[in-house]
Design an enzyme around this catalytic site. Structure first.
Site, PDB file in Angstrom:
ATOM      1  N   ASN A 183       0.869  -1.178   0.000  1.00  0.00           N
ATOM      2  CA  ASN A 183       0.000   0.000   0.000  1.00  0.00           C
ATOM      3  C   ASN A 183       0.904   1.226   0.000  1.00  0.00           C
ATOM      4  OD1 ASN A 183      -1.777   2.050   0.546  1.00  0.00           O
ATOM      5  ND2 ASN A 183      -2.350   1.320   2.599  1.00  0.00           N
ATOM      6  N   LYS A 188       0.134   4.248  -0.307  1.00  0.00           N
ATOM      7  CA  LYS A 188      -0.511   5.422   0.330  1.00  0.00           C
ATOM      8  C   LYS A 188      -0.244   6.679  -0.497  1.00  0.00           C
ATOM      9  CE  LYS A 188      -0.114   3.116   4.751  1.00  0.00           C
ATOM     10  NZ  LYS A 188      -0.099   3.211   6.204  1.00  0.00           N
ATOM     11  N   HIS A 226      -9.433   0.775   4.726  1.00  0.00           N
ATOM     12  CA  HIS A 226      -8.146   0.964   5.414  1.00  0.00           C
ATOM     13  C   HIS A 226      -8.359   1.878   6.615  1.00  0.00           C
ATOM     14  CE1 HIS A 226      -4.126   2.372   6.294  1.00  0.00           C
ATOM     15  NE2 HIS A 226      -3.715   1.227   5.761  1.00  0.00           N
ATOM     16  N   GLU A 276      -6.806   4.309   7.704  1.00  0.00           N
ATOM     17  CA  GLU A 276      -6.669   5.755   7.436  1.00  0.00           C
ATOM     18  C   GLU A 276      -7.937   6.292   6.799  1.00  0.00           C
ATOM     19  OE1 GLU A 276      -2.906   5.373   5.462  1.00  0.00           O
ATOM     20  OE2 GLU A 276      -2.032   4.809   7.392  1.00  0.00           O
ATOM     21  N   GLU A 296      -5.217  -5.436  10.306  1.00  0.00           N
ATOM     22  CA  GLU A 296      -4.271  -4.340  10.476  1.00  0.00           C
ATOM     23  C   GLU A 296      -4.593  -3.603  11.771  1.00  0.00           C
ATOM     24  OE1 GLU A 296      -2.241  -3.215   6.573  1.00  0.00           O
ATOM     25  OE2 GLU A 296      -3.915  -1.858   6.872  1.00  0.00           O
ATOM     26  N   GLY A 334       2.310   2.084  10.777  1.00  0.00           N
ATOM     27  CA  GLY A 334       3.224   3.224  10.704  1.00  0.00           C
ATOM     28  C   GLY A 334       3.918   3.538  12.017  1.00  0.00           C
ATOM     29  N   SER A 366       3.383  -2.218  10.209  1.00  0.00           N
ATOM     30  CA  SER A 366       4.827  -2.186  10.441  1.00  0.00           C
ATOM     31  C   SER A 366       5.543  -3.461   9.984  1.00  0.00           C
ATOM     32  CB  SER A 366       5.142  -1.885  11.921  1.00  0.00           C
ATOM     33  OG  SER A 366       4.708  -0.575  12.257  1.00  0.00           O
TER      34      SER A 366
HETATM   35  P1  PGA Z   1       2.837   0.274   7.541  1.00  0.00           P
HETATM   36  O1  PGA Z   1       1.353   0.424   6.916  1.00  0.00           O
HETATM   37  O2  PGA Z   1       3.424  -0.976   6.960  1.00  0.00           O
HETATM   38  O3  PGA Z   1       3.553   1.519   7.109  1.00  0.00           O
HETATM   39  O4  PGA Z   1       2.670   0.170   9.023  1.00  0.00           O
HETATM   40  C1  PGA Z   1       0.557  -0.699   6.700  1.00  0.00           C
HETATM   41  C2  PGA Z   1      -0.757  -0.289   6.124  1.00  0.00           C
HETATM   42  O5  PGA Z   1      -1.265   0.775   6.485  1.00  0.00           O
HETATM   43  O6  PGA Z   1      -1.330  -0.990   5.271  1.00  0.00           O
END
Ligand code: PGA
Length: 248
Positions: free
Chosen positions: A7, A9, A93, A95, A165, A171, A207
């Site tokens: 992803n 983003k 997601h 976010e 997740e 993140g 992460s």
């Molecule tokens: P990250 O994000 O690997 O940067 O923690 C994962 C995600 O949001 O899908």
């Protein structure tokens, strides 16, 4: 078969996205071992589809509108992504849920919209830190999974992914302990099985990087990973693909 989904983003500019897509397209991937998918920023999706060309790399949307066309300023539908060659769509997601206020109801509508146009949904679920601290992880996951699957009509032979997740792991550099992720995946699979007999792939995200990816991929209950930041760097993305190729 293990799945490495990235992803991207809004981490990369348009040119950086193209460069990463080209780098990835030039890598040999053992397609009997791993399936790779990337989710670029919306404006770059069409170009990424072209750049990866014949390489075995799926390209997906990071978000879709739940209607195919119409007066929806700023929205891009699953139908439009499908038209330009996408095969997958991230839905729900965290976010989208927690920054842009997407509800369980909206997530459900988007899942239906994806299925309607023949996109493969990659639906994200996961508890917040507050849920975790209050002992509400399973309650939250139960609510999210129920909103997605209760009464959902899934076409035969439709591939479908759920990504666990945990919001606190995204993140943050604080990945979920693999043994905990394994038991949460078992819980999610049981919850899904109460609502549909359809088989669903379950990914872990939060992460994940080239150092810890194998600790998830070697778990039977984990079909693959959805990586964010680590998937935006060529070296770490390729290292995660190579790790998946080592699993028999
Ligand atoms: P990250 O994000 O690997 O940067 O923690 C994962 C995600 O949001 O899908």
């Amino acid at each position: 078969m293990k799945y490495i989904f990235g992803n991207w983003k809004m981490y990369l500019g348009a040119e950086e996205t193209m460069q990463l897509a080209e780098d990835l397209a030039s890598v040999t991937i053992r397609v009997d071992q791993v399936q790779v998918g990337v989710f670029p920023v919306s404006i770059a999706v069409r170009d990424v589809v072209e750049r990866v060309g014949g390489a075995p790399i799926a390209v997906g949307a990071q978000n879709i509108a739940w209607v195919p066309k119409g007066a929806y300023t700023g929205a891009v539908s699953g139908l439009l992504y499908k038209e330009i060659g996408c095969t997958h769509a991230l839905i729900g997601h965290s976010e989208r849920r927690y920054i842009f206020g997407e509800t369980d109801e909206a997530v459900r509508k988007k899942v239906e919209a994806a299925l309607d146009v023949g996109l493969i949904p990659v639906i994200c679920v996961g508890e917040t830190r507050e849920d975790l601290e209050q002992g509400n992880r399973e309650k939250r996951l139960h609510e999210q999974v129920t909103a997605i699957f209760a009464g959902l009509s899934i076409p035969a032979h439709q591939s479908l992914f759920v990504a666990y997740e945990p919001v606190w792991a995204i993140g943050s550099g604080e990945a979920c302990d693999p043994s905990v992720a394994a038991s949460v995946h078992t819980f999610i699979r049981q919850e899904i099985a109460q609502l549909t007999a359809h088989s669903v792939f379950v990914l872990y995200g939060g992460s994940v990087d080239e150092k810890n990816v194998l600790s998830y991929l070697t778990l039977d209950t984990v079909d693959g990973v959805l990586a964010g930041r680590a998937s935006t760097q060529k070296e770490s993305l390729i290292a995660m693909i190579r790790a998946a190729e080592t699993i028999a």
